[in-house]
Design a protein around this motif. Structure first.
Motif, PDB file in Angstrom:
ATOM      1  N   GLU A  50       0.873  -1.498   0.038  1.00 44.30           N
ATOM      2  CA  GLU A  50       0.004   0.118   0.025  1.00 44.30           C
ATOM      3  C   GLU A  50       0.847   1.185  -0.216  1.00 44.30           C
ATOM      4  O   GLU A  50       0.362   2.255  -0.567  1.00 44.30           O
ATOM      5  N   LYS A  51       2.207   1.100   0.536  1.00 38.85           N
ATOM      6  CA  LYS A  51       3.037   2.354   0.443  1.00 38.85           C
ATOM      7  C   LYS A  51       4.096   2.311  -0.566  1.00 38.85           C
ATOM      8  O   LYS A  51       4.963   2.942  -0.517  1.00 38.85           O
ATOM      9  N   VAL A  52       3.777   1.368  -1.522  1.00 39.90           N
ATOM     10  CA  VAL A  52       4.755   1.260  -2.660  1.00 39.90           C
ATOM     11  C   VAL A  52       4.503   2.389  -3.883  1.00 39.90           C
ATOM     12  O   VAL A  52       3.152   2.343  -4.008  1.00 39.90           O
ATOM     13  N   ASP A  53       5.240   3.371  -4.074  1.00 40.21           N
ATOM     14  CA  ASP A  53       4.706   4.146  -4.926  1.00 40.21           C
ATOM     15  C   ASP A  53       5.482   3.971  -6.604  1.00 40.21           C
ATOM     16  O   ASP A  53       5.083   4.832  -7.327  1.00 40.21           O
ATOM     17  N   PHE A  54       6.232   2.911  -6.395  1.00 40.91           N
ATOM     18  CA  PHE A  54       6.746   2.482  -7.926  1.00 40.91           C
ATOM     19  C   PHE A  54       7.024   1.096  -8.042  1.00 40.91           C
ATOM     20  O   PHE A  54       7.782   0.618  -6.965  1.00 40.91           O
ATOM     21  N   LEU A  55       6.713   0.186  -8.904  1.00 39.71           N
ATOM     22  CA  LEU A  55       7.074  -0.880  -8.685  1.00 39.71           C
ATOM     23  C   LEU A  55       7.500  -1.471 -10.445  1.00 39.71           C
ATOM     24  O   LEU A  55       6.440  -1.004 -11.331  1.00 39.71           O
TER      25      LEU A  55
END
Lengths: 116, 142
Positions: A50-55
């Motif tokens: 939920e707190k990943v802003d880039f993958l």
């Protein structure tokens, strides 16, 4: 933003908290953590994104690698993710069929409990 | 037409810089805000693929990105110097066959799914990935 990793045990599940960017530079740290957890006997992993802003696809590769490792022990690796921009990359690559993806940690825990 | 060119060493840490530069120029060129995430991811994928290929074949050579504002389109070309084979797209998903260190086929598939227009030119002398998105006609000039 760099990558922040944390993990804690919740009943049978090991919850991995991920924050920041997972890319070709940072993904090795996530890979090391997943390998370490499996080596220490954690075979049911829930990765909270939920707190990943880039993958990117390197990050996807690490998650697939983790899934392969836990499955070798009859385990599971599931994800919590509601962000459209992150879900989109799972859809493009067809990985929505490979990972269990939940809207919240509670929802994942409930589903996991049912599968016990 | 205005062009920005960027070259960087084949180091994973530089991919983020390339993403940030591409996103900043896309914004300035007038690419819609809703497409900027796609630009960021597609450029990151192309650069990651190039970095991994260079690390395997020619770690001392730089990777080149060209960013153009061309007739209402924002165009990005990522060129590497590592030998490449034809990319097989739409392969069936085989979990056992996937490497967790480098999934170049996935990278290309992601770019194809994100960019409005993509062309991949593999060759023994390197791969060139050209992708573009619509830019507002009244966008700023680079």
């Amino acid at each position: 933003m760099d990558l922040k990793l944390d993990h804690h045990q919740d009943d049978r599940l090991t919850i991995v908290e991920v924050e920041g960017e997972i890319d070709v530079y940072t993904a090795p740290r996530l890979r090391e953590l997943l390998i370490d957890l499996v080596n220490k006997g954690s075979y049911h992993l829930l990765v909270n994104m939920e707190k990943v802003d880039f993958l990117d696809s390197t990050g996807l590769g690490v998650l697939v690698g983790g899934l392969k490792r836990v499955r070798a022990h009859d385990g599971s690796l599931e994800l919590v993710c509601t962000q459209e921009r992150i879900l989109k990359i799972f859809r493009i690559t067809g990985l929505t069929k490979v990972f269990g993806i939940y809207a919240s940690v509670d929802e994942a825990k409930e589903a996991h409990g049912r599968d016990k | 037409m205005a062009t920005v060119e960027l070259t960087f060493s084949a180091l994973p840490a530089h991919v983020r810089t390339a993403r940030l530069v591409a996103t900043a120029i896309a914004r300035r060129t007038g690419v819609e805000e809703s497409l900027l995430d796609e630009v960021r991811l597609a450029v990151g994928e192309a650069c990651s693929r190039a970095v991994e290929a260079h690390r395997a074949h020619c770690p001392g050579e730089p990777i080149r990105i060209e960013l153009k504002d061309d007739s209402g389109r924002f165009e990005v070309t990522v060129s590497d110097l590592a030998p490449s084979d034809e990319i097989k797209q739409e392969q069936p998903l085989d979990l056992g066959a996937l490497s967790d260190s480098f999934m170049s086929g996935f990278g290309i598939a992601v770019i194809a799914g994100l960019a409005d227009d993509v062309e991949v030119f593999p060759s023994p002398k390197g791969m060139r990935i050209r992708m573009s998105w619509p830019a507002a006609p009244n966008g700023h000039v680079i």
